[in-house]
Design a protein around this motif. Structure first.
Motif, short mmCIF file in Angstrom:
data_model
loop_
_atom_site.label_atom_id
_atom_site.label_comp_id
_atom_site.label_asym_id
_atom_site.label_seq_id
_atom_site.Cartn_x
_atom_site.Cartn_y
_atom_site.Cartn_z
N TRP A 1 -12.36 0.02 -8.45
CA TRP A 1 -12.79 1.40 -8.14
C TRP A 1 -14.40 1.63 -8.40
CZ3 TRP A 1 -10.89 6.04 -6.42
CH2 TRP A 1 -11.55 7.11 -7.01
N HIS A 2 -14.70 2.44 -7.48
CA HIS A 2 -16.11 2.89 -7.53
C HIS A 2 -16.16 4.32 -6.87
CE1 HIS A 2 -17.70 1.42 -3.84
NE2 HIS A 2 -17.21 0.42 -4.26
N ASP A 3 -16.88 5.06 -7.20
CA ASP A 3 -17.11 6.56 -6.48
C ASP A 3 -17.36 6.61 -5.30
OD1 ASP A 3 -16.47 7.70 -8.96
OD2 ASP A 3 -18.49 7.92 -9.69
N ASP A 4 -18.04 5.37 -4.56
CA ASP A 4 -18.51 5.42 -3.27
C ASP A 4 -17.66 4.83 -2.31
OD1 ASP A 4 -20.97 6.76 -3.95
OD2 ASP A 4 -21.85 4.65 -4.41
N LEU A 5 -16.32 4.40 -2.67
CA LEU A 5 -15.62 3.98 -1.86
C LEU A 5 -15.15 4.82 -0.77
CD1 LEU A 5 -12.62 2.38 -4.29
CD2 LEU A 5 -14.08 1.16 -2.75
N PRO A 6 -14.73 4.39 0.50
CA PRO A 6 -14.18 5.31 1.42
C PRO A 6 -13.09 5.85 0.89
CG PRO A 6 -14.84 3.06 2.20
CD PRO A 6 -14.98 2.79 0.84
N GLU A 7 -12.62 7.17 1.65
CA GLU A 7 -11.58 7.85 1.04
C GLU A 7 -10.11 7.06 1.04
OE1 GLU A 7 -10.95 10.81 -0.64
OE2 GLU A 7 -13.39 10.49 -0.72
N PHE A 8 -9.99 6.29 2.18
CA PHE A 8 -8.69 5.80 2.25
C PHE A 8 -8.63 4.43 1.09
CE2 PHE A 8 -5.70 2.66 3.42
CZ PHE A 8 -4.54 3.35 3.71
N GLU A 9 -9.63 4.04 1.13
CA GLU A 9 -9.72 2.93 -0.02
C GLU A 9 -9.54 3.34 -1.41
OE1 GLU A 9 -10.16 -0.39 0.52
OE2 GLU A 9 -9.76 0.39 2.63
N LYS A 10 -9.99 4.88 -1.83
CA LYS A 10 -9.57 5.39 -2.97
C LYS A 10 -8.12 5.62 -3.03
CE LYS A 10 -14.11 7.84 -3.75
NZ LYS A 10 -14.64 9.09 -3.97
N LEU A 11 -7.54 5.92 -1.86
CA LEU A 11 -5.92 6.17 -1.95
C LEU A 11 -5.20 4.80 -2.28
CD1 LEU A 11 -5.41 8.45 1.10
CD2 LEU A 11 -5.27 9.24 -1.23
N ARG A 12 -5.97 4.08 -1.63
CA ARG A 12 -5.16 2.53 -1.85
C ARG A 12 -5.42 2.02 -3.23
NH1 ARG A 12 -5.28 -1.54 3.13
NH2 ARG A 12 -7.60 -1.68 2.84
N PHE A 13 -6.63 2.42 -3.64
CA PHE A 13 -6.78 1.59 -5.24
C PHE A 13 -5.97 2.66 -6.10
CE2 PHE A 13 -8.56 2.46 -9.48
CZ PHE A 13 -8.97 1.43 -9.77
N THR A 14 -5.52 3.85 -5.88
CA THR A 14 -4.90 4.66 -6.82
C THR A 14 -3.40 4.12 -6.49
OG1 THR A 14 -6.25 7.00 -6.10
CG2 THR A 14 -4.06 7.18 -6.87
N ILE A 15 -2.82 4.09 -5.53
CA ILE A 15 -1.76 3.44 -5.50
C ILE A 15 -1.40 2.16 -6.25
CG2 ILE A 15 0.11 2.37 -3.82
CD1 ILE A 15 -0.59 4.55 -1.79
N ASP A 16 -2.56 1.47 -6.00
CA ASP A 16 -2.54 -0.15 -6.79
C ASP A 16 -2.55 0.26 -8.35
OD1 ASP A 16 -2.52 -1.55 -4.31
OD2 ASP A 16 -4.75 -1.76 -4.37
N ALA A 17 -3.46 0.91 -8.75
CA ALA A 17 -3.51 1.18 -10.10
C ALA A 17 -2.36 1.85 -10.83
CB ALA A 17 -4.79 2.00 -10.44
#
Length: 274
Positions: A164-180
């Motif tokens: 996770w970092h704040d500059d991730l593209p929006e979809f990568e943030k969604l995917r990290f959220t699901i992963d975490a």
């Protein structure tokens, strides 16, 4: 009125009903909070979802990795695995309404009056409560889109290291959220997620891995976090603010119910025959 939290059900319908009978669960007064993985690997995912669906507002689940996998299977994005034991559910005439119900469930639930947070796998220690709520809501919004299959479900699986970092593209943030929130157990030293080790912490052979709940967390410092997913823990975290409820019923262990108001844990052994 009582609040009961249950670990991974995973289609163990009869054990769930026996467990609720032990506490005389009454949906007119009581609430059942489910820590995800409602389906798969157990003998009766169809009856499990039908029962939870009928409880209406008396049940408050979060989604786990197996629940999201069900959405992928129902959409034809993944091939069936006999080990999942989902054929009866996938072939049921009730599937459309049950899929809609699953899609409507969040990845996180917060009980501010009790200072409780519930997710399936845990919480990223890098996040504060605002980030957790925002990212969970964004996944829920994506699941409610008409094109949720192409926009999210078909692209949520990946083999990248998840960080996770704040500059991730929006979809990568969604995917990290699901992963975490649905897959996390151990973290690398840099805070990225590791999906390979599923052992209890004392059996992990990599000294650079540590359980997510051993990291400092602004959320966990002020709230208790209820989670499932990690059967190998057998409910033991040595942290009063990390309450693990997956005790491996589907693997021959027990199903655990936690009574919020008393702190009591009630268990039901896996049935040999159902």
């Amino acid at each position: 009125m009582a609040n009961y939290f249950v670990g991974d059900i995973q289609g163990c319908y009869h054990e769930l009903r026996l467990l609720l009978d032990k506490v005389a669960f009454n949906p007119s007064f009581d609430t059942l909070w489910c820590a995800g993985d409602l389906v798969a690997r157990g003998p009766d995912s169809l009856s499990t979802l039908e029962y939870l669906y009928e409880l209406e507002d008396s049940v408050k689940p979060v989604l786990g990795n197996h629940d999201l996998h069900l959405l992928a299977l129902a959409a034809g994005e993944k091939k069936r695995n006999p080990k999942d034991k989902l054929d009866a559910l996938l072939e049921s005439s009730q599937l459309p309404k049950l899929i809609e119900w699953v899609r409507a469930q969040p990845l996180m639930r917060y009980l501010p009056e009790h200072k409780l947070v519930m997710t399936h796998a845990g919480i990223p220690p890098q996040w504060d409560m605002e980030t957790l709520q925002l990212q969970s809501d964004k996944v829920s919004t994506a699941l409610q889109r008409e094109d949720y299959i192409s926009a999210l479900i078909s692209k949520m699986y990946h083999d990248k290291q998840s960080y996770w970092h704040d500059d991730l593209p929006e979809f990568e943030k969604l995917r990290f959220t699901i992963d975490a929130l649905t897959r996390m157990r151990f973290l690398h030293a840099d805070g990225s997620l590791n999906f390979n080790c599923k052992q209890p912490p004392e059996s992990c052979e990599d000294p650079l891995l540590s359980p997510w709940f051993q990291w400092h967390s602004p959320i966990k410092s002020e709230n208790r976090v209820i989670f499932g997913h990690w059967a190998a823990l057998m409910g033991e975290t040595n942290d009063q603010n990390a309450i693990a409820l997956d005790t491996g019923c589907v693997w021959g262990g027990v199903m655990t119910l936690w009574h919020l108001e008393t702190g009591e844990k009630i268990t039901q052994k896996r049935l040999k025959k159902v």
